[in-house]
Scaffold this motif. Structure first.
Motif, PDB file in Angstrom:
ATOM      1  N   LYS A 111       0.860  -1.186   0.000  1.00 31.50           N
ATOM      2  CA  LYS A 111       0.000   0.000   0.000  1.00 31.50           C
ATOM      3  C   LYS A 111       0.895   1.234   0.000  1.00 31.50           C
ATOM      4  O   LYS A 111       2.041   1.176   0.450  1.00 31.50           O
ATOM      5  N   ALA A 112       0.349   2.342  -0.483  1.00 28.16           N
ATOM      6  CA  ALA A 112       1.098   3.606  -0.428  1.00 28.16           C
ATOM      7  C   ALA A 112       0.151   4.723  -0.005  1.00 28.16           C
ATOM      8  O   ALA A 112      -1.031   4.730  -0.361  1.00 28.16           O
ATOM      9  N   PHE A 113       0.708   5.654   0.748  1.00 27.89           N
ATOM     10  CA  PHE A 113      -0.050   6.787   1.262  1.00 27.89           C
ATOM     11  C   PHE A 113       0.829   8.033   1.198  1.00 27.89           C
ATOM     12  O   PHE A 113       2.053   7.936   1.134  1.00 27.89           O
ATOM     13  N   SER A 114       0.184   9.191   1.257  1.00 30.32           N
ATOM     14  CA  SER A 114       0.943  10.433   1.393  1.00 30.32           C
ATOM     15  C   SER A 114       1.730  10.352   2.689  1.00 30.32           C
ATOM     16  O   SER A 114       1.225   9.848   3.699  1.00 30.32           O
ATOM     17  N   SER A 115       2.949  10.843   2.670  1.00 33.30           N
ATOM     18  CA  SER A 115       3.756  10.843   3.898  1.00 33.30           C
ATOM     19  C   SER A 115       3.560  12.117   4.705  1.00 33.30           C
ATOM     20  O   SER A 115       4.218  12.331   5.710  1.00 33.30           O
ATOM     21  N   LYS A 116       2.628  12.957   4.271  1.00 34.34           N
ATOM     22  CA  LYS A 116       2.353  14.226   4.958  1.00 34.34           C
ATOM     23  C   LYS A 116       1.238  14.010   5.982  1.00 34.34           C
ATOM     24  O   LYS A 116       0.100  13.685   5.625  1.00 34.34           O
ATOM     25  N   CYS A 117       1.563  14.184   7.249  1.00 31.42           N
ATOM     26  CA  CYS A 117       0.588  13.999   8.321  1.00 31.42           C
ATOM     27  C   CYS A 117      -0.582  14.961   8.130  1.00 31.42           C
ATOM     28  O   CYS A 117      -0.386  16.140   7.815  1.00 31.42           O
TER      29      CYS A 117
ATOM     30  N   HIS B 113      -2.461  16.126  10.361  1.00 28.24           N
ATOM     31  CA  HIS B 113      -2.649  17.031  11.493  1.00 28.24           C
ATOM     32  C   HIS B 113      -1.962  18.377  11.261  1.00 28.24           C
ATOM     33  O   HIS B 113      -2.617  19.397  11.199  1.00 28.24           O
ATOM     34  N   ALA B 114      -0.646  18.362  11.093  1.00 27.45           N
ATOM     35  CA  ALA B 114       0.094  19.623  10.964  1.00 27.45           C
ATOM     36  C   ALA B 114       1.014  19.638   9.750  1.00 27.45           C
ATOM     37  O   ALA B 114       1.804  20.555   9.592  1.00 27.45           O
ATOM     38  N   GLY B 115       0.940  18.614   8.911  1.00 21.89           N
ATOM     39  CA  GLY B 115       1.729  18.605   7.685  1.00 21.89           C
ATOM     40  C   GLY B 115       3.159  18.117   7.818  1.00 21.89           C
ATOM     41  O   GLY B 115       3.925  18.205   6.865  1.00 21.89           O
ATOM     42  N   CYS B 116       3.525  17.592   8.965  1.00 22.23           N
ATOM     43  CA  CYS B 116       4.876  17.049   9.127  1.00 22.23           C
ATOM     44  C   CYS B 116       5.008  15.760   8.314  1.00 22.23           C
ATOM     45  O   CYS B 116       4.020  15.092   8.033  1.00 22.23           O
ATOM     46  N   ALA B 117       6.225  15.415   7.970  1.00 28.15           N
ATOM     47  CA  ALA B 117       6.473  14.151   7.266  1.00 28.15           C
ATOM     48  C   ALA B 117       6.523  13.018   8.282  1.00 28.15           C
ATOM     49  O   ALA B 117       7.174  13.143   9.326  1.00 28.15           O
ATOM     50  N   VAL B 118       5.826  11.921   7.967  1.00 29.21           N
ATOM     51  CA  VAL B 118       5.903  10.759   8.852  1.00 29.21           C
ATOM     52  C   VAL B 118       7.332  10.243   8.841  1.00 29.21           C
ATOM     53  O   VAL B 118       8.069  10.440   7.874  1.00 29.21           O
ATOM     54  N   SER B 119       7.703   9.571   9.918  1.00 29.59           N
ATOM     55  CA  SER B 119       9.110   9.166  10.050  1.00 29.59           C
ATOM     56  C   SER B 119       9.362   7.703   9.748  1.00 29.59           C
ATOM     57  O   SER B 119      10.486   7.326   9.444  1.00 29.59           O
ATOM     58  N   GLY B 120       8.356   6.875   9.844  1.00 28.38           N
ATOM     59  CA  GLY B 120       8.585   5.467   9.598  1.00 28.38           C
ATOM     60  C   GLY B 120       7.372   4.625   9.924  1.00 28.38           C
ATOM     61  O   GLY B 120       6.316   5.141  10.306  1.00 28.38           O
ATOM     62  N   VAL B 121       7.550   3.317   9.764  1.00 25.94           N
ATOM     63  CA  VAL B 121       6.474   2.355   9.984  1.00 25.94           C
ATOM     64  C   VAL B 121       7.030   1.207  10.814  1.00 25.94           C
ATOM     65  O   VAL B 121       8.095   0.668  10.506  1.00 25.94           O
ATOM     66  N   LYS B 122       6.305   0.858  11.868  1.00 21.72           N
ATOM     67  CA  LYS B 122       6.738  -0.251  12.710  1.00 21.72           C
ATOM     68  C   LYS B 122       5.507  -0.919  13.315  1.00 21.72           C
ATOM     69  O   LYS B 122       4.591  -0.227  13.772  1.00 21.72           O
ATOM     70  N   ASP B 123       5.505  -2.234  13.295  1.00 21.86           N
ATOM     71  CA  ASP B 123       4.411  -3.014  13.878  1.00 21.86           C
ATOM     72  C   ASP B 123       3.039  -2.589  13.338  1.00 21.86           C
ATOM     73  O   ASP B 123       2.076  -2.450  14.099  1.00 21.86           O
ATOM     74  N   GLY B 124       2.970  -2.340  12.032  1.00 27.02           N
ATOM     75  CA  GLY B 124       1.701  -2.002  11.394  1.00 27.02           C
ATOM     76  C   GLY B 124       1.217  -0.583  11.613  1.00 27.02           C
ATOM     77  O   GLY B 124       0.066  -0.260  11.316  1.00 27.02           O
ATOM     78  N   VAL B 125       2.096   0.291  12.125  1.00 31.97           N
ATOM     79  CA  VAL B 125       1.713   1.667  12.437  1.00 31.97           C
ATOM     80  C   VAL B 125       2.666   2.651  11.766  1.00 31.97           C
ATOM     81  O   VAL B 125       3.887   2.527  11.890  1.00 31.97           O
ATOM     82  N   ILE B 126       2.078   3.639  11.072  1.00 32.99           N
ATOM     83  CA  ILE B 126       2.847   4.745  10.480  1.00 32.99           C
ATOM     84  C   ILE B 126       2.881   5.845  11.532  1.00 32.99           C
ATOM     85  O   ILE B 126       1.831   6.247  12.046  1.00 32.99           O
ATOM     86  N   VAL B 127       4.067   6.342  11.841  1.00 32.29           N
ATOM     87  CA  VAL B 127       4.230   7.293  12.946  1.00 32.29           C
ATOM     88  C   VAL B 127       4.654   8.665  12.444  1.00 32.29           C
ATOM     89  O   VAL B 127       5.581   8.787  11.637  1.00 32.29           O
ATOM     90  N   CYS B 128       3.974   9.694  12.967  1.00 31.96           N
ATOM     91  CA  CYS B 128       4.388  11.081  12.719  1.00 31.96           C
ATOM     92  C   CYS B 128       5.163  11.544  13.955  1.00 31.96           C
ATOM     93  O   CYS B 128       4.629  11.512  15.066  1.00 31.96           O
ATOM     94  N   PRO B 129       6.405  11.989  13.770  1.00 37.02           N
ATOM     95  CA  PRO B 129       7.229  12.354  14.922  1.00 37.02           C
ATOM     96  C   PRO B 129       6.863  13.693  15.569  1.00 37.02           C
ATOM     97  O   PRO B 129       7.230  13.936  16.710  1.00 37.02           O
ATOM     98  N   CYS B 130       6.140  14.548  14.867  1.00 34.48           N
ATOM     99  CA  CYS B 130       5.877  15.895  15.391  1.00 34.48           C
ATOM    100  C   CYS B 130       4.950  15.903  16.609  1.00 34.48           C
ATOM    101  O   CYS B 130       5.251  16.526  17.618  1.00 34.48           O
TER     102      CYS B 130
END
Length: 134
Positions: free
Chosen positions: A73-79, A81-98
Motif C-alpha cells: 500500500k502507499a499513502f501520502s507521507s504528509k501527516c 494534522h500539521a503537515g509534518c512528514a511521517v518518520s517510519g512504519v513499525k508493527d503495522g503503524v505509520i508514525v508522525c514524529p511531530c
C-alpha cells in the motif's frame, strides 16, 4: 537620467516577457514527459519493504507499507494534522514524529491523534519486485 531608467525598465520588461513566452512554448512536453517518467519509475523494491512495516520515500512524499506478506500500500507521507512528514512504519503503524499521530499501515486510518483524518492513499503497482506509481 529618467531616459536611462525608462530604457532599463522597458528592457527588463521585454526580457521577462520573452522568458515567459519561451517557457510557455516548451512547458507542455516537458511536464507530460516528467509525469510519464514518474509513473513508470521504480520507487522501491518489494524486498525493501518489511512485512508489518514500511519505507518513507521522501523525494516522492510517499510512505509504502506491506501490511501482510505480498500486499503493498502507499499513502501520502504528509501527516494530516500539521503537515509534518511521517518518520517510519513499525508493527503495522505509520508514525508522525511531530505530535505522535499514528496511522494504520493497511489503510492509512488514524489509530491515535491528534490527527483526525486518514493519510490519503496513492495508487501504486507492483511488477516483479519493483514498486512504482500506478
Amino acid at each position: 537620467m529618467s531616459g536611462v531608467a525608462r530604457r532599463t525598465v522597458v528592457s527588463a520588461a521585454g526580457a521577462a516577457g520573452l522568458a515567459a513566452a519561451l517557457a510557455a512554448c516548451g512547458g507542455g512536453d516537458t511536464e507530460d514527459k516528467g509525469t510519464e517518467e514518474q509513473a513508470g519509475a521504480t520507487l522501491a523494491r518489494t524486498g525493501d519493504i518489511p512485512v508489518g512495516g514500511g519505507k518513507v520515500i521522501a523525494g516522492q512524499g510517499l510512505v509504502i507499507t506491506q501490511p501482510k506478506a505480498g500486499e503493498f500500500k502507499a499513502f501520502s507521507s504528509k501527516c494530516t494534522h500539521a503537515g509534518c512528514a511521517v518518520s517510519g512504519v513499525k508493527d503495522g503503524v505509520i508514525v508522525c514524529p511531530c505530535h505522535q499521530s499514528h496511522f494504520d499501515a493497511s489503510d492509512g486510518s488514524v489509530k491515535s491523534g491528534p490527527a483526525t483524518s486518514p493519510l490519503p492513499p496513492t495508487p501504486i503497482q507492483v511488477v516483479g519486485d519493483e514498486i512504482s506509481l500506478g
